[in-house]
Design an enzyme around this catalytic site. Structure first.
Site, PDB file in Angstrom:
ATOM      1  N   SER A 148       0.851  -1.185   0.000  1.00 27.97           N
ATOM      2  CA  SER A 148       0.000   0.000   0.000  1.00 27.97           C
ATOM      3  C   SER A 148       0.885   1.233   0.000  1.00 27.97           C
ATOM      4  O   SER A 148       1.904   1.259   0.690  1.00 27.97           O
ATOM      5  CB  SER A 148      -0.853  -0.037   1.264  1.00 27.97           C
ATOM      6  OG  SER A 148      -1.613   1.124   1.352  1.00 27.97           O
ATOM      7  N   HIS A 162      -2.095   7.183  -4.980  1.00 26.31           N
ATOM      8  CA  HIS A 162      -2.290   6.097  -4.021  1.00 26.31           C
ATOM      9  C   HIS A 162      -2.445   4.791  -4.792  1.00 26.31           C
ATOM     10  O   HIS A 162      -3.058   4.763  -5.851  1.00 26.31           O
ATOM     11  CB  HIS A 162      -3.556   6.363  -3.202  1.00 26.31           C
ATOM     12  CG  HIS A 162      -4.153   5.117  -2.600  1.00 26.31           C
ATOM     13  ND1 HIS A 162      -5.258   4.484  -3.147  1.00 26.31           N
ATOM     14  CD2 HIS A 162      -3.791   4.372  -1.531  1.00 26.31           C
ATOM     15  CE1 HIS A 162      -5.543   3.404  -2.428  1.00 26.31           C
ATOM     16  NE2 HIS A 162      -4.673   3.316  -1.445  1.00 26.31           N
ATOM     17  N   ASN A 164      -2.826   0.281  -3.902  1.00 26.64           N
ATOM     18  CA  ASN A 164      -2.879  -0.781  -2.905  1.00 26.64           C
ATOM     19  C   ASN A 164      -3.272  -2.070  -3.626  1.00 26.64           C
ATOM     20  O   ASN A 164      -4.202  -2.073  -4.423  1.00 26.64           O
ATOM     21  CB  ASN A 164      -3.944  -0.399  -1.856  1.00 26.64           C
ATOM     22  CG  ASN A 164      -4.269  -1.541  -0.914  1.00 26.64           C
ATOM     23  OD1 ASN A 164      -4.911  -2.518  -1.289  1.00 26.64           O
ATOM     24  ND2 ASN A 164      -3.848  -1.414   0.315  1.00 26.64           N
ATOM     25  N   TYR A 165      -2.528  -3.143  -3.380  1.00 25.70           N
ATOM     26  CA  TYR A 165      -2.909  -4.468  -3.923  1.00 25.70           C
ATOM     27  C   TYR A 165      -2.786  -5.473  -2.795  1.00 25.70           C
ATOM     28  O   TYR A 165      -1.767  -5.512  -2.104  1.00 25.70           O
ATOM     29  CB  TYR A 165      -2.048  -4.836  -5.144  1.00 25.70           C
ATOM     30  CG  TYR A 165      -2.432  -3.935  -6.296  1.00 25.70           C
ATOM     31  CD1 TYR A 165      -3.624  -4.142  -6.985  1.00 25.70           C
ATOM     32  CD2 TYR A 165      -1.663  -2.819  -6.627  1.00 25.70           C
ATOM     33  CE1 TYR A 165      -4.038  -3.264  -7.982  1.00 25.70           C
ATOM     34  CE2 TYR A 165      -2.066  -1.939  -7.620  1.00 25.70           C
ATOM     35  CZ  TYR A 165      -3.261  -2.174  -8.293  1.00 25.70           C
ATOM     36  OH  TYR A 165      -3.691  -1.299  -9.267  1.00 25.70           O
ATOM     37  N   ARG A 166      -3.861  -6.268  -2.591  1.00 26.05           N
ATOM     38  CA  ARG A 166      -3.888  -7.130  -1.408  1.00 26.05           C
ATOM     39  C   ARG A 166      -4.555  -8.474  -1.689  1.00 26.05           C
ATOM     40  O   ARG A 166      -5.334  -8.614  -2.636  1.00 26.05           O
ATOM     41  CB  ARG A 166      -4.616  -6.417  -0.267  1.00 26.05           C
ATOM     42  CG  ARG A 166      -6.014  -5.990  -0.645  1.00 26.05           C
ATOM     43  CD  ARG A 166      -6.637  -5.023   0.354  1.00 26.05           C
ATOM     44  NE  ARG A 166      -7.976  -4.635  -0.049  1.00 26.05           N
ATOM     45  CZ  ARG A 166      -8.253  -3.646  -0.894  1.00 26.05           C
ATOM     46  NH1 ARG A 166      -7.271  -2.936  -1.413  1.00 26.05           N
ATOM     47  NH2 ARG A 166      -9.497  -3.360  -1.220  1.00 26.05           N
ATOM     48  N   SER A 316      -2.337  -4.292  15.103  1.00 23.74           N
ATOM     49  CA  SER A 316      -1.885  -3.646  13.868  1.00 23.74           C
ATOM     50  C   SER A 316      -1.055  -2.416  14.226  1.00 23.74           C
ATOM     51  O   SER A 316      -1.171  -1.868  15.327  1.00 23.74           O
ATOM     52  CB  SER A 316      -3.074  -3.270  12.991  1.00 23.74           C
ATOM     53  OG  SER A 316      -3.957  -2.459  13.714  1.00 23.74           O
TER      54      SER A 316
END
Length: 358
Positions: A148, A162, A164-166, A316
């Site tokens: 991210s 921005h 993000n790859y998840r 987290s």
């Protein structure tokens, strides 16, 4: 005979040690490609290299290193602080943050690989999206990993970006594994430059088109709908692509699609930074950038799913979750730009998204 056997044994042992040393050298060399050693350990990832979880972890590590190197090359006076962190409930991550450079005010590229049990809040959030989570004794084991990034440049003529790859995996009470991918890449300019908007969207469209021509229009619309600041009636930026809960046609096909999107990050953004990072700007333009940053903060703290999930996940790392916030921002009471101004032009596009590629 005994001496021969002894000699052969010694030779074999020496050969095994040599192979091990060479393997370690190879491993060290491979690790140098990354910003830090992978969370799961390179040896473990290589041992399980056919498993999708390992391939995804290697992909997010490569993407982090690729983006950090491209940004560092644009801002040679600054350096990335690299923090590795562990989560006592399982897993950890690598946070790379560049602050107060000449080009970037704040640029962060994070990797996290976490596992354990979903908190009730996180499980509730997933159920609200239609996930049927059959808990065992109220517990849902999960594994989540992703890369991210948020990049806030100093110059108001360089847009914020921005991506993000998840990947997610959960195990239900009966042992069924549910998996899905999510992610996207989007652009938030302070001022509108149509040429840049077209370049950004075209690059993402090409990545999508390799897999299916229906993907770009679908995920472009999803992006416009997702990054919507409801209480303002405007989008956070000029969009890009966004998708979530993607689990078809097959694990391999979705992984290859995500890989194409991750590989498009540097080419869709870096040329725009190069083009504008030395543009001159006025104090008024800098002020408008600060006000737009305020909107960015509003979206991330009020609506963003990733931020919410991070804050609801036990153990987290708050610093990494809030890395997406700019170093500086501003909120003025009842600020309205003059009609027909450059500031009003971007607002018009944020209220009524455009088709940039046709």
């Amino acid at each position: 005979g005994a001496l021969g056997a002894l000699g052969l044994g010694l030779w074999r042992r020496a050969a095994a040690e040599r192979r091990r040393d060479e393997g370690e050298e190879e491993e060290e060399e491979e690790e140098l490609r990354f910003m830090a050693p992978p969370v799961s350990g390179l040896r473990e990832l290589r041992r399980r290299r056919r498993e999708l979880r390992s391939r995804m972890e290697l992909l997010i590590m490569e993407t982090q290193a690729e983006v950090c190197r491209a940004l560092a090359a644009l801002d040679p006076g600054a350096a990335f602080a690299v923090d590795t962190w562990e989560r006592k409930e399982g897993g950890g991550g690598i946070s790379c943050v560049l602050q107060d450079g000449d080009v970037f005010e704040k640029a962060g590229v994070n990797v996290s690989v976490v596992s354990g049990l979903l908190s009730e809040g996180a499980a509730r959030q997933m159920r609200s999206r239609g996930k049927s989570l059959k808990a065992k004794d109220g517990k849902v084991p999960f594994c989540a990993m992703g890369v991210s990034s948020v990049i806030h440049p100093k110059n108001p003529h360089v847009p914020t970006m921005h991506f993000n790859y998840r990947y997610f995996e959960i195990e239900e009470a009966d042992g069924t594994i549910q998996w899905w991918f999510g992610g996207g890449t989007d652009l938030t300019p302070t001022y509108l430059n149509e040429e840049d908007a077209v370049h950004f969207h075209k690059t993402l469209k090409e990545a999508c088109d390799k897999h299916d021509l229906k993907l770009y229009p679908k995920y472009k619309k999803w992006c416009d709908d997702y990054f919507y600041i409801k209480h303002r009636g405007e989008r956070r930026g000029i969009g890009g692509i966004f998708f979530d809960d993607l689990d078809s046609p097959s694990k391999e096909e979705v992984f290859q699609f995500v890989k194409s999107c991750a590989k498009a990050v540097v080419p869709c953004y870096v040329p725009i930074v190069k083009k504008h990072c030395h543009d001159s700007f006025t104090p008024e333009e800098k002020l408008w950038q600060q006000l737009r940053r305020g909107r960015y903060v509003e979206f991330n703290l009020v609506y963003d799913r990733g931020t919410k999930f991070g804050l609801l996940t036990p153990g987290s790392r708050i610093e990494s979750i809030l890395m997406s916030l700019p170093l500086t921002a501003r909120w003025e009471y009842m600020h309205t730009p003059p009609a027909s101004s450059k500031e009003a032009e971007i607002l018009e596009v944020l209220r009524n998204p455009k088709d940039w590629v046709h």
